[in-house]
Design a protein around this motif. Structure first.
Motif, short mmCIF file in Angstrom:
data_model
loop_
_atom_site.label_atom_id
_atom_site.label_comp_id
_atom_site.label_asym_id
_atom_site.label_seq_id
_atom_site.Cartn_x
_atom_site.Cartn_y
_atom_site.Cartn_z
N TRP A 154 33.74 79.17 17.90
CA TRP A 154 32.44 79.03 17.25
C TRP A 154 32.35 80.08 16.15
O TRP A 154 33.08 81.05 16.14
CB TRP A 154 31.30 79.22 18.26
N CYS A 172 27.55 75.87 23.58
CA CYS A 172 28.56 74.96 23.02
C CYS A 172 29.03 73.87 23.99
O CYS A 172 29.26 72.73 23.55
CB CYS A 172 29.74 75.76 22.49
N GLN A 213 33.00 74.32 17.75
CA GLN A 213 34.12 73.42 17.49
C GLN A 213 34.34 72.56 18.73
O GLN A 213 34.71 73.07 19.79
CB GLN A 213 35.39 74.18 17.14
N ARG A 219 42.81 71.99 10.35
CA ARG A 219 41.96 73.05 10.87
C ARG A 219 41.69 74.10 9.80
O ARG A 219 40.60 74.66 9.73
CB ARG A 219 42.64 73.71 12.08
N VAL A 226 28.07 76.96 14.27
CA VAL A 226 28.71 75.71 14.65
C VAL A 226 29.61 75.94 15.85
O VAL A 226 30.20 77.02 16.01
CB VAL A 226 29.54 75.09 13.49
N GLN A 249 38.89 73.11 7.59
CA GLN A 249 37.56 73.18 8.20
C GLN A 249 37.05 74.61 8.33
O GLN A 249 35.91 74.82 8.71
CB GLN A 249 37.61 72.55 9.60
N ASN A 296 33.27 70.18 13.98
CA ASN A 296 32.44 71.37 13.93
C ASN A 296 30.98 70.93 13.93
O ASN A 296 30.51 70.35 12.97
CB ASN A 296 32.76 72.20 12.69
#
Length: 326
Positions: free
Chosen positions: A45, A31, A57, A68, A55, A71, A15
């Protein structure tokens, strides 16, 4: 752009902080650049600090489902990451919230101030929007008081959900379980299509152009008059933090005469940049059988002056009805 490449969490997909991302279109532009050297962008995202940081990914190395989950960001973070296809159950539509009921009530008050953008188009299930504790909904991170707009089966309410996220970029979705379906629906129960959103950024300003239309109906030449799809167009101004500043809206409504000739108005977006959106609006009248229809074409320049939208209209063309014999 010093924030590029700052990584959050290195297990499995990475991320990566990408600065503020305003919507899916903006993420699709930013991204892939952020993740170019990190295995590519996964398509996901989300925002971690509203108006300041989001962020992307990046694929990185393969990871397990549990990695996952570890996160995942808190459900009150803004953004609209695509919902993972591996999750079952329902989709929770999250408007906002915070770590206590005070923050949640502030978020609900913000909804009350912004719901006018929807007009009378969308109906919510009884009791929604409402405040719930995230710990009571399996799939949401516990410890938050959030405002929910509803729960939808994955394959239901897709156009309504897309319209909500287009008008309200901070709205996002999370897969959940253990909830009953309570999906937002079109108020008139007729299907509608959300046109591709166009977003431009100025100094401390984001303009989003959001279109909505009922699908085209087959021509009915044996009928005297057939409804033409109603179209809605909104230009929404938000500040750097995503707060609503103002909105300019147009509604087009017309009908087919004799199953072929459109009578009414149609507004199209010609350009959008910084603080200005240029529209072109064409209106046709009806002059009866065996005649060309009268009409007008206008340019509408919609400019944000720092406090409000100022529309400027200019007549581009005008034509009168002509009989077939002329």
């Amino acid at each position: 752009m010093a924030w590029l490449g700052a990584t959050v969490g290195l297990a499995g997909p990475q991320n990566v902080e990408a600065g503020p991302l305003w919507n899916d279109q903006h993420a699709a532009e930013r991204c892939p650049q952020v993740c170019a050297s990190l295995g590519g962008w996964t398509g996901e995202w989300w925002t971690t600090v509203r108006g300041e940081m989001s962020v992307c990914q990046c694929a990185g190395a393969a990871s397990t489902r549990e990695e996952r989950k570890e996160q995942a960001v808190a459900p009150t973070d803004a953004g609209s990451p695509p919902v993972p296809t591996s999750s079952g159950g329902l989709i929770a539509i999250v408007w906002g919230g915070g770590k206590d009921t005070t923050a949640a009530h502030e978020s609900l008050a913000q909804w009350d101030a912004e719901k006018r953008l929807l007009g009378e188009l969308v109906t919510f299930a009884p009791g929604f929007p409402k405040i719930v504790s995230s710990a009571t909904v399996p799939g949401l991170n516990p410890g938050f008081e959030i405002v929910l707009l509803g729960f939808c089966p994955r394959d239901e309410g897709q156009d309504e959900r897309a319209y909500l996220k287009a008008l309200y970029p901070s709205t996002y979705e999370k897969p959940v379980k253990g909830a009953e379906s309570a999906c937002p629906t079109w108020a008139d129960q007729k299907s509608k299509a959300v046109n591709p959103q166009r977003t431009v950024k100025g100094e401390g300003l984001t303009l989003s152009v959001v279109g909505l239309a009922m699908p085209e109906e087959p021509e009915a030449s044996n009928l005297t008059s057939t409804p033409v799809p109603v179209r809605w167009l909104s230009v929404v101004a938000r500040d750097r933090a995503g707060a609503l500043l103002g909105v300019y809206s147009k509604k087009d409504e017309s009908s087919y005469v004799g199953g072929s000739r459109a009578v009414g108005c149609r507004t199209e977006v010609k350009s959008a940049r910084k603080d200005t959106v240029v529209l072109e609006r064409t209106c046709n009248g009806s002059s009866g059988a065996c005649a060309t229809d009268p009409g007008e074409r206008w340019r509408v320049t919609v400019r944000w002056n720092g406090k409000a939208f100022i529309p400027e209209e200019k007549l581009l063309a005008k034509w009168e009805a002509k009989n077939c014999a002329e």
